[in-house]
Enzyme design. Structure first.
Site, mmCIF file in Angstrom:
data_model
loop_
_atom_site.group_PDB
_atom_site.id
_atom_site.type_symbol
_atom_site.label_atom_id
_atom_site.label_comp_id
_atom_site.label_asym_id
_atom_site.label_seq_id
_atom_site.Cartn_x
_atom_site.Cartn_y
_atom_site.Cartn_z
ATOM 1 N N PHE A 1 0.833 -1.220 0.000
ATOM 2 C CA PHE A 1 0.000 0.000 0.000
ATOM 3 C C PHE A 1 0.862 1.262 0.000
ATOM 4 C CE2 PHE A 1 -3.336 -2.446 2.736
ATOM 5 C CZ PHE A 1 -3.731 -3.186 1.640
ATOM 6 N N ASP B 1 13.108 2.495 11.732
ATOM 7 C CA ASP B 1 12.169 1.482 12.208
ATOM 8 C C ASP B 1 11.151 2.215 13.078
ATOM 9 O OD1 ASP B 1 10.920 -0.540 13.760
ATOM 10 O OD2 ASP B 1 12.644 -1.867 13.458
ATOM 11 N N TYR C 1 -2.926 -9.782 16.181
ATOM 12 C CA TYR C 1 -2.980 -8.895 15.006
ATOM 13 C C TYR C 1 -4.304 -8.130 15.015
ATOM 14 C CZ TYR C 1 -3.162 -7.016 10.308
ATOM 15 O OH TYR C 1 -3.282 -6.146 9.250
ATOM 16 N N LYS D 1 -5.101 -3.958 15.339
ATOM 17 C CA LYS D 1 -5.884 -3.147 14.394
ATOM 18 C C LYS D 1 -7.132 -2.568 15.078
ATOM 19 C CE LYS D 1 -3.119 -3.225 10.906
ATOM 20 N NZ LYS D 1 -2.471 -1.995 10.427
ATOM 21 N N PRO E 1 -8.840 -1.956 4.945
ATOM 22 C CA PRO E 1 -8.934 -2.879 3.803
ATOM 23 C C PRO E 1 -9.138 -4.327 4.251
ATOM 24 C CG PRO E 1 -6.899 -1.564 3.736
ATOM 25 C CD PRO E 1 -7.467 -1.459 5.114
ATOM 26 N N GLU F 1 2.912 -7.925 -0.064
ATOM 27 C CA GLU F 1 3.864 -8.844 0.593
ATOM 28 C C GLU F 1 3.375 -9.244 1.988
ATOM 29 O OE1 GLU F 1 7.848 -7.206 0.396
ATOM 30 O OE2 GLU F 1 7.657 -6.853 -1.751
ATOM 31 N N PHE F 2 2.186 -8.740 2.358
ATOM 32 C CA PHE F 2 1.642 -8.953 3.703
ATOM 33 C C PHE F 2 1.650 -10.421 4.135
ATOM 34 C CE2 PHE F 2 -2.098 -9.860 6.340
ATOM 35 C CZ PHE F 2 -1.927 -8.988 7.399
HETATM 36 P P1 NDP Z 1 3.628 -5.112 2.862
HETATM 37 O O1 NDP Z 1 4.309 -6.194 3.633
HETATM 38 O O2 NDP Z 1 3.627 -5.190 1.388
HETATM 39 O O3 NDP Z 1 4.214 -3.699 3.309
HETATM 40 C C1 NDP Z 1 4.455 -3.399 4.660
HETATM 41 C C2 NDP Z 1 5.299 -2.144 4.756
HETATM 42 O O4 NDP Z 1 5.479 -1.825 6.163
HETATM 43 C C3 NDP Z 1 6.674 -2.315 4.149
HETATM 44 O O5 NDP Z 1 6.991 -1.153 3.410
HETATM 45 C C4 NDP Z 1 7.585 -2.435 5.350
HETATM 46 O O6 NDP Z 1 8.844 -1.851 5.044
HETATM 47 C C5 NDP Z 1 6.856 -1.564 6.376
HETATM 48 N N1 NDP Z 1 7.218 -1.890 7.746
HETATM 49 C C6 NDP Z 1 6.959 -3.020 8.443
HETATM 50 N N2 NDP Z 1 7.494 -2.944 9.662
HETATM 51 C C7 NDP Z 1 8.109 -1.732 9.756
HETATM 52 C C8 NDP Z 1 8.841 -1.060 10.761
HETATM 53 N N3 NDP Z 1 9.066 -1.629 11.949
HETATM 54 N N4 NDP Z 1 9.327 0.180 10.504
HETATM 55 C C9 NDP Z 1 9.118 0.765 9.311
HETATM 56 N N5 NDP Z 1 8.426 0.180 8.309
HETATM 57 C C10 NDP Z 1 7.941 -1.060 8.530
HETATM 58 O O7 NDP Z 1 2.136 -5.096 3.429
HETATM 59 P P2 NDP Z 1 0.871 -4.140 3.109
HETATM 60 O O8 NDP Z 1 1.223 -3.064 2.192
HETATM 61 O O9 NDP Z 1 -0.236 -5.027 2.774
HETATM 62 O O10 NDP Z 1 0.623 -3.589 4.577
HETATM 63 C C11 NDP Z 1 0.620 -2.224 4.889
HETATM 64 C C12 NDP Z 1 -0.353 -1.989 6.034
HETATM 65 O O11 NDP Z 1 -1.663 -2.395 5.634
HETATM 66 C C13 NDP Z 1 -0.060 -2.754 7.309
HETATM 67 O O12 NDP Z 1 -0.329 -1.893 8.406
HETATM 68 C C14 NDP Z 1 -1.070 -3.904 7.275
HETATM 69 O O13 NDP Z 1 -1.379 -4.357 8.567
HETATM 70 C C15 NDP Z 1 -2.237 -3.228 6.619
HETATM 71 N N6 NDP Z 1 -3.240 -4.070 5.964
HETATM 72 C C16 NDP Z 1 -2.885 -4.976 4.994
HETATM 73 C C17 NDP Z 1 -3.867 -5.731 4.361
HETATM 74 C C18 NDP Z 1 -3.556 -6.762 3.344
HETATM 75 O O14 NDP Z 1 -4.367 -7.685 3.138
HETATM 76 N N7 NDP Z 1 -2.442 -6.664 2.637
HETATM 77 C C19 NDP Z 1 -5.287 -5.522 4.682
HETATM 78 C C20 NDP Z 1 -5.533 -4.553 5.723
HETATM 79 C C21 NDP Z 1 -4.549 -3.853 6.302
HETATM 80 P P3 NDP Z 1 10.279 -2.396 5.493
HETATM 81 O O15 NDP Z 1 10.168 -3.895 5.629
HETATM 82 O O16 NDP Z 1 11.191 -1.932 4.416
HETATM 83 O O17 NDP Z 1 10.527 -1.701 6.774
HETATM 84 C C1 8X3 Z 2 -5.058 -7.784 6.774
HETATM 85 C C2 8X3 Z 2 -6.340 -8.385 6.329
HETATM 86 O O1 8X3 Z 2 -8.025 -10.228 6.785
HETATM 87 O O2 8X3 Z 2 -5.678 -10.847 6.837
HETATM 88 O O3 8X3 Z 2 -5.254 -6.855 7.776
HETATM 89 O O4 8X3 Z 2 -6.620 -9.561 8.606
HETATM 90 S S1 8X3 Z 2 -6.671 -9.818 7.205
#
Ligand code: NDP
Ligand code: 8X3
Length: 252
Positions: free
Chosen positions: A14, A60, A153, A157, A183, A189-190
């Site tokens: 995102f 971080d 988790y 949230k 979302p 990469e989640f």
């Molecule tokens: P990604 O794993 O693709 O991206 C996560 C990002 O968070 C990376 O850029 C990573 O960067 C950064 N990050 C993680 N830990 C740290 C840290 N300690 N300090 C700084 N940066 C950090 O996942 P998403 O884009 O999917 O996730 C983004 C957000 O959306 C999260 O909060 C997630 O919980 C939330 N979300 C995701 C959903 C999904 O289904 N994908 C749905 C709902 C919510 P780096 O490793 O370089 O630090």
């Molecule tokens: C990420 C979406 O459904 O895996 O927050 O919790 S879910």
């Protein structure tokens, strides 16, 4: 000076899609993540492709001092942040409460709750000084419902949900908008992070559905920032059409 967006977690998913969307729409960007190589690559690409300037801040979000230093060390004109996308976060593991790994729990709480708070506080102080700004907090459908083996988790949230409401109340006097985005399943990469590199388990999360993409979510986030100054979307749930909430999905 064009508008400025500060995006945490911009190295992937995102955050990266938001960086692309906001750059394409004329914003200058402050981008954060821990993976410096990815941030540098993104900065080079965006500055080449769009009329944007990008500052990177490698830290971080769990490091309290690093977060506040990153904000306070910005050049004066870059402190005029219009939009914060408070997005950095992760899930680790999907286990029964009694069997889950304590290190996983600690990292999720430290990142999604404490890191989230540090970033929001550091940037809200800059916004308060200017009596304007828009904070977009990254929640989840997991902040609306608790699902099996989602325990901590989901709790983190739910904390984002509560803090977004709290910020909205406390920052009213500074004319700061607070939007929480929730979302559902989005293929970033989640799940690879959550399942610690287990590709087949990560892929199975999205099997039989056309999941959201990072670009879908970035589109909606950008829309929230285009409304007139007196209009604020407080809370927004976005799922793919095959997902009803945090629990129910219709898989083909
Ligand atoms: P990604 O794993 O693709 O991206 C996560 C990002 O968070 C990376 O850029 C990573 O960067 C950064 N990050 C993680 N830990 C740290 C840290 N300690 N300090 C700084 N940066 C950090 O996942 P998403 O884009 O999917 O996730 C983004 C957000 O959306 C999260 O909060 C997630 O919980 C939330 N979300 C995701 C959903 C999904 O289904 N994908 C749905 C709902 C919510 P780096 O490793 O370089 O630090
Ligand atoms: C990420 C979406 O459904 O895996 O927050 O919790 S879910």
């Amino acid at each position: 000076m064009p508008k400025i967006a500060f995006i945490t977690g911009a190295t992937s998913g995102f955050g990266k899609a938001c960086a692309e969307k906001f750059a394409a729409n004329g914003y200058h960007l402050i981008l954060n993540g821990r993976r410096e190589d990815r941030l540098n690559e993104l900065k080079a690409t965006l500055e080449k492709e769009f009329a944007t300037q990008v500052i990177t801040r490698v830290f971080d979000v769990r490091e309290q001092q690093a977060v506040f230093d990153a904000a306070s060390s910005l050049p004066a004109e870059w402190k005029a942040i219009d939009v914060l996308i408070n997005n950095a976060g992760l899930a680790l593991g999907r286990d029964y409460f009694d069997e889950a790994n304590l290190d996983d729990w600690n990292i999720m709480v430290d990142t999604n709750v404490k890191g989230f708070m540090y970033v929001a506080k550091a940037v809200s102080q800059l916004m308060a000084a200017r009596k304007q700004g828009h904070i977009i907090n990254m929640g989840s459908v997991a902040g609306k419902e608790v699902y099996e083996k989602g325990n901590v988790y989901c709790a983190t949230k739910h904390a984002v949900e509560a803090m977004s409401h709290a910020m909205r109340i406390d920052l009213l006097r500074h004319n700061i908008k607070v939007t929480a985005i929730h979302p559902g399943a989005a293929e970033t990469e989640f799940s690879m992070v959550r399942f610690k590199g287990d590709e087949s388990t990560a892929k199975s999360v999205y099997s039989g559905i056309e999941a959201l993409t990072a670009e879908d979510v970035a589109e909606v986030i950008f829309y929230c920032t285009t409304l007139p100054p007196h209009v604020c979307i407080n809370d927004l749930v976005i799922t793919c059409t095959q997902q009803a909430d945090g629990i129910y999905m219709y898989r083909h």
